[in-house]
Enzyme design. Structure first.
Site, PDB file in Angstrom:
ATOM      1  CB  ALA A  11      -0.964  -0.083   1.313  1.00 44.90           C
ATOM      2  NE  ARG A  15       9.898  -3.641  -0.951  1.00 45.72           N
ATOM      3  CZ  ARG A  15       8.645  -3.459  -0.552  1.00 45.72           C
ATOM      4  NH1 ARG A  15       7.620  -4.508  -0.754  1.00 45.72           N
ATOM      5  NH2 ARG A  15       8.145  -2.534   0.042  1.00 45.72           N
ATOM      6  CG  HIS A 237      -3.598 -11.848  -0.429  1.00 46.01           C
ATOM      7  ND1 HIS A 237      -3.667 -12.055   0.915  1.00 46.01           N
ATOM      8  CD2 HIS A 237      -3.850 -10.443  -0.073  1.00 46.01           C
ATOM      9  CE1 HIS A 237      -4.030 -11.462   1.724  1.00 46.01           C
ATOM     10  NE2 HIS A 237      -4.159 -10.265   1.395  1.00 46.01           N
ATOM     11  CG  ASP A 238       0.094  -8.482   0.642  1.00 49.11           C
ATOM     12  OD1 ASP A 238      -0.638  -8.931   0.955  1.00 49.11           O
ATOM     13  OD2 ASP A 238       0.170  -7.055   0.761  1.00 49.11           O
ATOM     14  CG  ASN A 297      -7.338  -9.318   8.181  1.00 50.59           C
ATOM     15  OD1 ASN A 297      -6.712 -10.354   8.156  1.00 50.59           O
ATOM     16  ND2 ASN A 297      -7.835  -8.743   7.101  1.00 50.59           N
ATOM     17  CD  GLN A 305       2.529   1.680   7.418  1.00 53.81           C
ATOM     18  OE1 GLN A 305       1.615   1.916   6.656  1.00 53.81           O
ATOM     19  NE2 GLN A 305       3.278   0.623   6.901  1.00 53.81           N
ATOM     20  N   GLY A 403       8.112  -6.373   7.295  1.00 53.84           N
ATOM     21  CA  GLY A 403       8.948  -5.334   7.757  1.00 53.84           C
ATOM     22  C   GLY A 403       9.028  -4.970   9.097  1.00 53.84           C
TER      23      GLY A 403
END
Length: 470
Positions: A11, A15, A237-238, A297, A305, A403
């Site tokens: 989002a 990369r 889907h990531d 989720n 962020q 991350g």
């Protein structure tokens, strides 16, 4: 030696990572990075889909300039969002983002035709306002002209792959995120589609599993980027890709893909669609090899962020982690609460939530960082407890990829809260899963266990032990 190209788009950015096997170890090199973000377009929040496609091509050119001609490439992104196509295969309208408010009231409208329990029993997908199902209902009810012109749809990674190859296919793992797939049969959930009033004609494109090849690049695309290659669907889907890259050390491992979203779960051979699972917010998404990713989720790094953006990015994420570790504040927020999905101010929303629960007001930004970080850790703990009860599994460790696994403060808090060792890494879990699916498809890796063993042998994985306190 085969080389592979993973295009991993999230989002906030994307990369291009090239990967190859060298003596059984997975080697990677990043060749391109670009920014992403939803923007206001005509009063709606939308992705710059043409900009994303241009970035895909630019990264492919950078791959060639770095001296790599990949044997195959694959694209993964976030889930649920899509574009509509007309009869000529051209895009209709914007690629509206999942945080847009167009779906307001759609879940209540569907409830009149199909109860939440019945919907969950069929799809196994947790009720979220951004589900593809509700987005499509919003199109049909609020944009009837676009709905009439539409002949098909593709999810974001499918559309980008279609632009490269000219071939339309749906990929199972991403498609499941939108509550359109029957969790048991792994095909279209027709009772749901009909109850939502969606045109059946939109659901003709075949569904394939990760590893399926779409074909080679269109000739003009190959000429533009300087090489030809085969386009292969990873788990598009990531989170599906990230789960593949978890180098689990034992059968009692739970998985956490930690990025903008935190997706905490485990792998199952069949879905759990009972009412208690629905009430506790668990979802049954598709995984590699037609497995089920049973997960919850949680807002994840999105909260941090937003806080960082609201403070003008004066603090790095490492700064915020150190501030959270050093703060004496001892209250936290519920990181699974939908109020944090798209607030006007994350800082104000966190402060309001703390006030509502009778907690002391944060004295400074460090206290806010600690309240959010502890909130994530406690949410992970509670989700593990609920998941153990629902699945009958006994979890002995938590493996974090993505991350967010670089946040040592959160890792320590999670280990302490859950009373379990936390294994952190690899960081580029999603891109690695993308590469792994391609390597299995082309025969460089035998299967998923062999791929996970290669990840464990190739990248540093750090351990955080519980110490009994937050």
């Amino acid at each position: 030696m085969n080389t592979y190209l993973a295009v991993d788009i999230g989002a906030s950015g994307g990369r291009h990572i090239v990967g190859w096997l060298d003596g059984g170890r997975l080697q990677t090199q990043e060749v391109y990075r670009f920014e992403n973000g939803a923007q206001r377009v005509g009063g709606r929040l939308a992705w710059d889909i043409e900009g994303l496609y241009s970035s895909v091509l630019e990264g492919m050119r950078a791959c060639r300039q770095a001296g790599f001609i990949p044997s195959s490439m694959g694209i993964d992104t976030w889930g649920v969002d899509f574009v509509l196509l007309d009869r000529a295969g051209e895009r209709l309208g914007d690629a509206v983002a999942y945080r847009d408010h167009r779906t307001e009231g759609m879940d209540a409208a569907l409830d009149q035709a199909l109860s939440p329990e019945a919907l969950y029993a069929i799809t196994g997908i947790a009720r979220q306002p951004f589900n593809t199902l509700y987005q499509m209902m919003a199109v049909c009810r609020k944009e009837p002209q676009a709905a009439q012109q539409a002949d098909d749809f593709l999810l974001i990674p499918e559309y980008l792959s279609y632009r490269l190859t000219g071939r339309k296919l749906h990929e199972y793992t991403n498609l499941t995120t939108g509550a359109l797939i029957d969790a048991q049969s792994r095909t279209w959930a027709w009772p749901v589609i009909d109850a939502a009033g969606l045109p059946r004609a939109w659901f003709r494109t075949p569904i394939v599993m990760p590893g399926a090849a779409l074909g080679n690049l269109l000739a003009p695309v190959a000429a533009e980027v300087g090489f030809d290659t085969r386009v292969v669907f990873p788990a598009t889907h990531d989170t599906g890709s990230a789960f593949m890259a978890v180098p689990a050390r034992d059968d009692g491992a739970a998985f956490l893909s930690s990025g903008t979203w935190s997706l905490l779960g485990t792998e199952l051979s069949s879905p759990i669609t009972k009412a208690q699972s629905l009430r506790e917010g668990f979802t049954n998404e598709g995984g590699y090899g037609a497995s089920i990713r049973y997960l919850k989720n949680i807002m994840g790094m999105w909260m941090l962020q937003c806080l960082r953006a609201e403070t003008g990015k004066r603090f790095s994420y490492d700064d915020m982690a150190r501030m959270a570790a050093g703060s004496p504040y001892n209250a936290w927020v519920d990181a699974a609460d939908r109020r944090y999905l798209a607030p006007k101010s994350m800082l104000r929303e966190v402060q309001n939530a703390l006030e509502e629960q009778g907690a002391p007001a944060p004295k400074d930004f460090a206290d806010v960082c600690r309240a959010v970080t502890m909130g994530l850790a406690v949410c992970y703990r509670d989700s593990l407890t609920h998941m153990a009860r629902l699945t009958g599994k006994r979890f002995t460790s938590l493996h974090i990829v993505g991350g967010g696994c670089q946040n040592d403060t959160l890792n320590r808090m999670t280990a302490s809260a859950a009373g379990l060792p936390v294994w952190a890494g690899p960081v580029e879990g999603t891109a690695l899963g993308n590469l792994m699916a391609q390597m299995i498809a082309l025969g460089d890796l035998a299967d998923l266990p062999a791929a996970r063993a290669a990840v464990a042998a190739s990248f540093p994985i750090r351990r955080f032990d519980p110490n009994g306190s937050l």
